[in-house]
Design a protein around this motif. Structure first.
Motif, mmCIF file in Angstrom:
data_model
loop_
_atom_site.group_PDB
_atom_site.id
_atom_site.type_symbol
_atom_site.label_atom_id
_atom_site.label_comp_id
_atom_site.label_asym_id
_atom_site.label_seq_id
_atom_site.Cartn_x
_atom_site.Cartn_y
_atom_site.Cartn_z
ATOM 1 N N THR A 1 41.046 38.343 55.543
ATOM 2 C CA THR A 1 41.669 39.333 54.659
ATOM 3 C C THR A 1 42.047 38.741 53.308
ATOM 4 O OG1 THR A 1 43.798 38.847 55.710
ATOM 5 C CG2 THR A 1 42.554 40.733 56.560
ATOM 6 N N ILE A 2 42.193 37.432 53.223
ATOM 7 C CA ILE A 2 42.559 36.813 51.949
ATOM 8 C C ILE A 2 41.473 37.006 50.901
ATOM 9 C CG2 ILE A 2 41.535 34.576 52.509
ATOM 10 C CD1 ILE A 2 44.871 35.219 50.680
ATOM 11 N N TYR A 3 40.235 37.207 51.378
ATOM 12 C CA TYR A 3 39.123 37.393 50.436
ATOM 13 C C TYR A 3 39.071 38.808 49.856
ATOM 14 C CZ TYR A 3 37.418 32.859 51.950
ATOM 15 O OH TYR A 3 37.304 31.525 52.207
ATOM 16 N N ALA B 1 38.476 41.581 42.592
ATOM 17 C CA ALA B 1 38.258 40.966 41.283
ATOM 18 C C ALA B 1 36.780 40.966 40.914
ATOM 19 C CB ALA B 1 38.815 39.545 41.297
ATOM 20 N N PHE B 2 35.931 40.557 41.843
ATOM 21 C CA PHE B 2 34.490 40.545 41.559
ATOM 22 C C PHE B 2 33.990 41.951 41.218
ATOM 23 C CE2 PHE B 2 33.988 36.320 43.571
ATOM 24 C CZ PHE B 2 33.086 35.756 42.688
ATOM 25 N N SER B 3 34.352 42.924 42.030
ATOM 26 C CA SER B 3 33.810 44.271 41.852
ATOM 27 C C SER B 3 34.251 44.893 40.535
ATOM 28 C CB SER B 3 34.213 45.163 43.028
ATOM 29 O OG SER B 3 35.623 45.261 43.110
ATOM 30 N N PHE B 4 35.499 44.680 40.154
ATOM 31 C CA PHE B 4 35.970 45.329 38.926
ATOM 32 C C PHE B 4 35.594 44.552 37.677
ATOM 33 C CE2 PHE B 4 38.283 48.253 41.478
ATOM 34 C CZ PHE B 4 38.432 49.362 40.661
ATOM 35 N N LEU B 5 35.579 43.251 37.738
ATOM 36 C CA LEU B 5 35.217 42.499 36.540
ATOM 37 C C LEU B 5 33.729 42.609 36.244
ATOM 38 C CD1 LEU B 5 37.370 39.267 36.931
ATOM 39 C CD2 LEU B 5 37.795 41.245 35.476
ATOM 40 N N LEU C 1 45.055 33.435 43.004
ATOM 41 C CA LEU C 1 43.736 33.443 43.620
ATOM 42 C C LEU C 1 42.662 33.902 42.633
ATOM 43 C CD1 LEU C 1 44.632 34.892 47.141
ATOM 44 C CD2 LEU C 1 43.839 32.568 46.625
ATOM 45 N N VAL C 2 42.993 34.877 41.818
ATOM 46 C CA VAL C 2 42.021 35.341 40.812
ATOM 47 C C VAL C 2 41.713 34.225 39.826
ATOM 48 C CG1 VAL C 2 41.667 36.958 38.908
ATOM 49 C CG2 VAL C 2 42.645 37.769 41.052
ATOM 50 N N ILE D 1 37.892 33.153 40.498
ATOM 51 C CA ILE D 1 37.057 33.993 39.630
ATOM 52 C C ILE D 1 36.975 33.358 38.254
ATOM 53 C CG2 ILE D 1 36.652 36.305 38.749
ATOM 54 C CD1 ILE D 1 36.719 36.096 41.797
ATOM 55 N N GLY D 2 35.768 33.041 37.838
ATOM 56 C CA GLY D 2 35.580 32.445 36.528
ATOM 57 C C GLY D 2 35.543 33.484 35.422
ATOM 58 N N VAL D 3 35.734 32.993 34.201
ATOM 59 C CA VAL D 3 35.719 33.896 33.043
ATOM 60 C C VAL D 3 34.338 34.535 32.868
ATOM 61 C CG1 VAL D 3 36.078 34.015 30.542
ATOM 62 C CG2 VAL D 3 37.509 32.519 31.929
#
Length: 381
Positions: free
Chosen positions: A204-206, A212-216, A308-309, A313-315
């Protein structure tokens, strides 16, 4: 073949040489059904040598004159109307006018009905041809827009700053509430569904990474572009289409002004400024919605969510998403303006092209987004 005294008649006397057809009585719309039967019966008995007597012709209107043309032929009736001395002037003129009008008439050939498969293929072919012409017009309009932009950008006096600011407010600022609310809710839904599925795997931590991946990368720019395609492209089409219907664009040209410079460029530039900013807002709203669900359902506090983001999650994921915004903005604005210029002048045409603008914009946005996703995947971005 005779009828009542008031109703018209056509009596053929075959005892004479040559045979004589005596047309008498009233040939009017009131007796049309009866006279039509008389014409059908008598026409087969006539020949070119049959003499015609119109001296007893009574009342006549266009319906009766058309039946006489059908009985005698347009050319022959015109000659008789000219040669018959007893005909009143009004009846002579009416017979000549109807004869001339019906002389050029050709009965339409029955349309040969095609089978269902042929009709389907013909419709598909017609649709593809229409799409092809539509895309050619779009490419031409894009070129015209870029040419106008290049010509105008070096002439500060021709900049329409007031119009640009007004359209930025209309397309950008006024769309903030709906964009923020929608992406917030979608972010919450994505986080909730992700947590439900990932709970079966103890991961669930993912859910944070999923949101973040889906929206960015996708949802932020895609949802914003679709919203503006329905909201702004339709507005551009309706505005320019109404001006086209009211001949205001013709008046602009008559004043020596360029409609592309006056109407299109401010809208295109406003979209280019608004959509990236709204996309950034959509990304942040989606992350906030996901963070709220994570905090309430998964006991992941906002500080941990942000950490976590930042770590996972990279720029580049943000850049991958935001770089698509200007492209979508340009195409949405150009399609909306082009459909407005296609309006023919009626309210129905405005509605049709407004619908077309929304459909085309959404289709182009989703198509380009899919192509971009495949490109990024192949490039390893």
């Amino acid at each position: 073949m005779s009828t009542s005294m008031a109703t018209g008649s056509a009596q053929l006397d075959a005892t004479l040489t040559p045979p004589r057809l005596r047309v008498a009585g009233d040939w009017t719309l009131a007796h049309y059904a009866t006279l039509e039967k008389v014409v059908a019966t008598t026409k087969a008995l006539l020949s070119d040598s049959t003499a015609i007597d119109l001296s007893a012709l009574g009342a006549l209107d266009t319906a009766g004159a058309s039946l006489l043309v059908n009985l005698l032929g347009a050319a022959r009736l015109g000659d008789l109307a000219t040669a018959e001395p007893t005909l009143p002037t009004a009846q002579r003129a009416l017979l000549q006018t109807i004869g001339l009008a019906m002389a050029d008439y050709q009965r339409p050939k029955p349309v040969r009905r095609q089978n269902s498969a042929t009709e389907v293929l013909a419709r598909i072919g017609g649709t593809m041809e229409h799409v092809w012409h539509q895309q050619r017009r779009l490419l031409g309009f894009i070129g015209l827009t870029l040419e106008t932009l290049a010509r105008t950008i070096v002439q500060p006096r021709s900049w329409r700053v007031t119009s640009l600011v007004a359209h930025v407010e209309q397309t950008g600022l006024d769309a903030v509430p709906i964009v923020a609310l929608l992406t917030f809710m979608v972010g919450a839904v994505v986080a909730f569904l992700g947590s439900t599925v990932l709970a079966d795997f103890g991961a669930t931590i993912y859910t944070v990474d999923l949101v973040a991946f889906s929206f960015l990368r996708e949802f932020g720019v895609l949802l914003t572009a679709i919203l503006l395609a329905g909201r702004t492209a339709s507005a551009f089409t309706a505005q320019i289409g109404s001006m086209k219907a009211n001949e205001e664009i013709d008046a602009i040209r008559a004043l020596g002004l360029d409609p592309m410079e006056l109407l299109v460029l401010p809208r295109v530039l406003a979209m280019l400024a608004s959509l990236p900013m709204l996309t950034f807002l959509a990304m942040m709203s989606g992350l906030v919605g996901g963070a709220l669900v994570c905090a309430l359902v998964l006991d992941i506090p906002p500080v941990m969510f942000v950490g976590l983001v930042k770590s996972d999650i990279g720029v580049r994921h943000f850049l991958v998403g935001i770089v698509k915004a200007p492209i979508f903005a340009f195409l949405i604005a150009v399609i909306g303006c082009l459909e407005g210029f296609k309006v023919s002048g009626s309210a129905e045409s405005v509605g049709e092209h407004t619908t077309s603008a929304v459909v085309q914009s959404i289709f182009v946005v989703i198509l380009l987004d899919a192509v971009a996703a495949l490109f990024y995947m192949e490039m390893g971005w």
